[in-house]
Write an enzyme that holds these catalytic residues in place. Structure first.
Site, mmCIF file in Angstrom:
data_model
loop_
_atom_site.group_PDB
_atom_site.id
_atom_site.type_symbol
_atom_site.label_atom_id
_atom_site.label_comp_id
_atom_site.label_asym_id
_atom_site.label_seq_id
_atom_site.Cartn_x
_atom_site.Cartn_y
_atom_site.Cartn_z
ATOM 1 N N SER A 591 0.849 -1.194 0.000
ATOM 2 C CA SER A 591 0.000 0.000 0.000
ATOM 3 C C SER A 591 0.887 1.246 0.000
ATOM 4 C CB SER A 591 -0.959 -0.039 1.200
ATOM 5 O OG SER A 591 -1.955 0.936 1.086
ATOM 6 N N HIS A 710 -7.505 -5.496 -0.814
ATOM 7 C CA HIS A 710 -6.322 -4.741 -0.408
ATOM 8 C C HIS A 710 -5.558 -5.439 0.710
ATOM 9 C CE1 HIS A 710 -3.961 -1.079 -0.470
ATOM 10 N NE2 HIS A 710 -4.035 -1.004 0.846
#
Length: 735
Positions: A591, A710
């Site tokens: 991320s 994610h």
């Protein structure tokens, strides 16, 4: 306890040389990919002019989910699967280590302790409630599907109901449900969840925050706009403009009343209700470095036909400041945790009758030497999770000014998570764990904490423990400080086998952003690395919250380069200290940490041997164009706004720093098809650019994971496969 056969297995793994793929890499590891990369360039190479600056984007076509991109992804995945076979020994050992369970998401209601626990090879954590000395299983997410995950849960004040959200494939697009807790407890193993879960379903509750009314008759909750409502965006559903609604149990959610609408699409409101039911506080977070607080007197809000736009009826407690403040109403006061004028945070209070007066604030817990990470009102005290020397400490303080905080001594050096309690109740619960310590769920009787001075010892009792077949005593953990380019000392935690002699293979992890603190929590993949003779290091970079808001701001927006300089310094130190050497150093992050990896690959490719990067941001000129990335403008900036922001973003944007003819290290770039936070196009574009630019003959691998998001809600088996692929990659590349 250790299984009798396991010591032999551990010894074999520890002593053997890490497996290395014997098949030599081709002279050009990307030979089968050049044609598709060329096709992508020809289909969409673009040069944008932004504030007078020409910005090249040669792989714009790989932003679009079309036939070309799908062929490109399929070819890349096939090539990675063939060239990077996963070592079955590594996969098996990771599976064993991931059987070390987890404890998380603690909340307390009516002295009942709700928590999640994952044990053994379970794919997802299950939800339990502890009532007295008895523990009851409430929910198993896999009941909702093989790839379902429980995203969030909020018990009612009396602990008899549980509102929870379920999503599929890691996309975090939750649907709200309500469980009858007492019905499950009464039925025990024979509980019929179909009957215990009410028919209520409220979609669009991604990242929901929820506050029950004291009598459990309903709740305030956040959701995104539905079709036909203001700000609904069909192309980008569940992305911007979350709002607070009021739902009455038994009512039609389509009729739920809008209570608070955020002014900006990126504002994030969080409701809280006082235990007497009179006051509603809405904490509105404007990114990760600013927030507002608004207060509503519910006793003056009794009409059923109140207008939807109720903003004018709220009292503004604080708004417009570049500071983070969150508030909880209780008794005659609002209590506020704030970094306004206090980078390490303080706790203040203000009478509800003077809520709109800043001059009526009085400090209850002044700013101290250790930043406050989290807090809770419990019993008649304030519980504080503070960070001292990159470890958690638990303090309790009286609610009135003038008292001194007391330390509640924890079992060992480690990290707190899920600190939870309720005003007027006795139970304070939390999880404690460390890099070399499995998680344990503890409870403290808050009635013992209010009087007296000095540290409180032996106050925590164990509610749930995690078993681990691992010899933690064979390894050591130490905290060091590494000097960055501007002289700032960066904390780094290093783990390795006792008596290790370098240079060993080293794996360095970092994040550095969004006020996120990297504290000593058990990492099962780190255990796999160190038991095979490696060094595992975690860098607490600027941009995080470990040293307070000043540390965060020192690594955001125009200061983002400091984060990269910090990490570069730690990479250098791993070699200078003798622990490792450049060709034996691997780096990893995801991320915002993926952005960090991209920056390292394009800034200092010669300082390490390989990088594994996950769901990262790499095109920092266009990142905000991929919803919900406008949420991150407060952290990074926006290249479209002015030349200054374009300049600092372009200076480090990994995609734009790729240079033809550079000798890049081996890179593994992974993304996910159900990621609802960071768009996969960042990864497709950077992979193509690096493959065409590098002259090192070291592979640039791309991998798109299917039916995964994610990171939240990832199944255990998917996590094992991810790290097995990563370790196989490092074994292949770190000779």
């Amino acid at each position: 306890m250790r299984a009798p056969v396991l010591p032999v297995l551990l010894l074999a793994i520890a002593c053997q040389k890490p497996a290395v793929t014997e098949r030599p890499l081709p002279a050009d590891p990307h030979a089968t990919l050049h044609d598709l990369n060329r096709e992508a360039r020809e289909a969409g190479a673009t040069v944008d002019t932004i504030h007078g600056v020409e910005v090249a984007d040669p792989y714009r076509a790989l932003e679009t989910d079309d036939a070309l991109t799908r062929r490109w992804v399929a070819a890349q995945n096939l090539r990675t699967e063939e060239a990077l076979p996963v070592d079955p020994v590594i996969r098996e050992r990771l599976g064993q280590l991931f059987a070390i369970g987890s404890l998380s998401r603690v909340s307390v209601a009516a002295e009942r302790v709700f928590f999640q626990r994952r044990a053994g090879d379970a794919e997802q954590p299950q939800t339990f409630v502890r009532v007295g000395d008895d523990e009851h299983l409430l929910l198993d997410p896999t009941r909702f599907g093989p790839r379902a995950a429980l995203d969030w849960a909020f018990p009612s004040p009396d602990g008899t109901k549980l509102a929870f959200g379920v999503s599929q494939n890691g996309d975090e697009r939750s649907v709200l449900h309500v469980l009858d807790v007492d019905a499950v407890i009464a039925a025990g193993e024979d509980a019929d969840l179909e009957r215990a879960i009410s028919p209520l379903r409220i979609p669009r509750t991604k990242w929901c925050n929820l506050a029950w009314l004291p009598d459990g008759s309903g709740f305030y909750y956040t959701r995104y706009p539905a079709p036909g409502e203001d700000k609904f965006d069909e192309a980008n559903e569940d992305t911007y403009f979350p709002r607070v609604f009021l739902h009455a149990l038994g009512g039609d959610p389509a009729e739920d009343r809008l209570v608070f609408g955020a002014e900006a699409g990126t504002d994030f409101p969080i409701p809280t209700v006082s235990r007497d039911g009179r006051w509603l506080v809405v904490n509105v977070f404007r990114g990760w470095s600013a927030s507002d607080v608004h207060l509503l007197d519910r006793h003056a809000d009794t009409s059923d036909d109140a207008p939807d736009d109720e903003r004018r009826r709220f009292t503004t407690v604080i708004a417009g400041e570049e500071a983070v403040t969150s508030a909880v109403p209780d008794g005659e006061h609002i209590f506020l945790l704030t970094n306004l004028g206090a980078p390490r945070y303080r706790v203040a209070r203000v009478p509800l009758s003077d809520a709109g007066r800043r001059d009526a604030w009085e400090d209850v817990v002044p700013e101290g030497p250790a930043p406050i990470e989290h807090w809770a009102l419990v019993g008649d005290v304030i519980a504080l999770h503070v960070i001292d020397e990159i470890r958690s400490k638990l303090l309790v303080a009286p609610r009135a000014p003038g008292g001194e905080p007391r330390e509640v001594v924890l079992p060992s050096r480690g990290a707190l998570a899920g600190l939870s309690g309720s005003p007027g109740e006795r139970t304070l619960a939390f999880v404690h764990e460390g890099y070399l310590q499995p998680p344990t769920l503890f409870a403290v009787d808050a009635s013992r904490l209010g009087a007296g001075t000095g540290a409180v010892t032996n106050a925590a009792r164990v509610l749930s423990e995690t078993a681990a077949d691992f010899d933690f005593s064979a390894y050591e953990e130490r905290l060091v400080r590494v000097r960055s380019a501007d002289g700032t000392e960066v904390p780094v935690t290093v783990l390795h086998r006792r008596g290790l002699e370098g240079p060993a293979r080293a794996l360095l992890y970092g994040y550095g952003g969004f006020n996120v603190s990297l504290l000593p929590t058990l990492s099962r993949n780190a255990l796999a690395w160190i038991e095979r003779g490696g060094v595992y290091a975690v860098a607490n970079l600027r941009g995080g919250a470990e040293l307070g808001e000043a540390w965060h701001r020192a690594g955001m927006r125009e200061n983002k380069q400091r984060v990269f300089e910090d990490f570069e310094a730690v990479i250098g130190w791993l070699s200078e200290s003798g622990l490792s050497s450049p060709d034996r150093i691997g780096i990893t992050g995801g991320s915002n940490g993926g952005l960090l990896m991209g920056a390292m690959v394009t800034r200092v490719p010669e300082r390490f041997g390989a990088a594994a990067s996950y769901v990262g941001l790499y095109d920092m000129v266009r990142y905000h164009r991929f919803p919900p990335a406008e949420l991150w403008i407060s952290e990074y900036g926006n290249a479209d706004e002015d030349r200054a922001q374009l300049d600092w973003l372009l200076a480090y944007s990994p995609y734009h720093r790729v240079r033809a003819g550079a000798a890049y290290p081996a890179v593994l770039l992974e993304t996910a098809d159900h990621d609802s936070r960071v768009h996969w196009a960042h990864t497709t574009k950077l992979a193509a650019a690096l493959q065409e630019a590098t002259t090192s003959n070291r592979p640039i691998y791309f991998w798109m994971e299917r039916q995964v998001g994610h990171g939240a809600g990832t199944r255990t088996s998917d996590a094992v496969e991810k790290y097995a692929r990563m370790f196989s990659f490092f074994d292949q590349q770190l000779r």
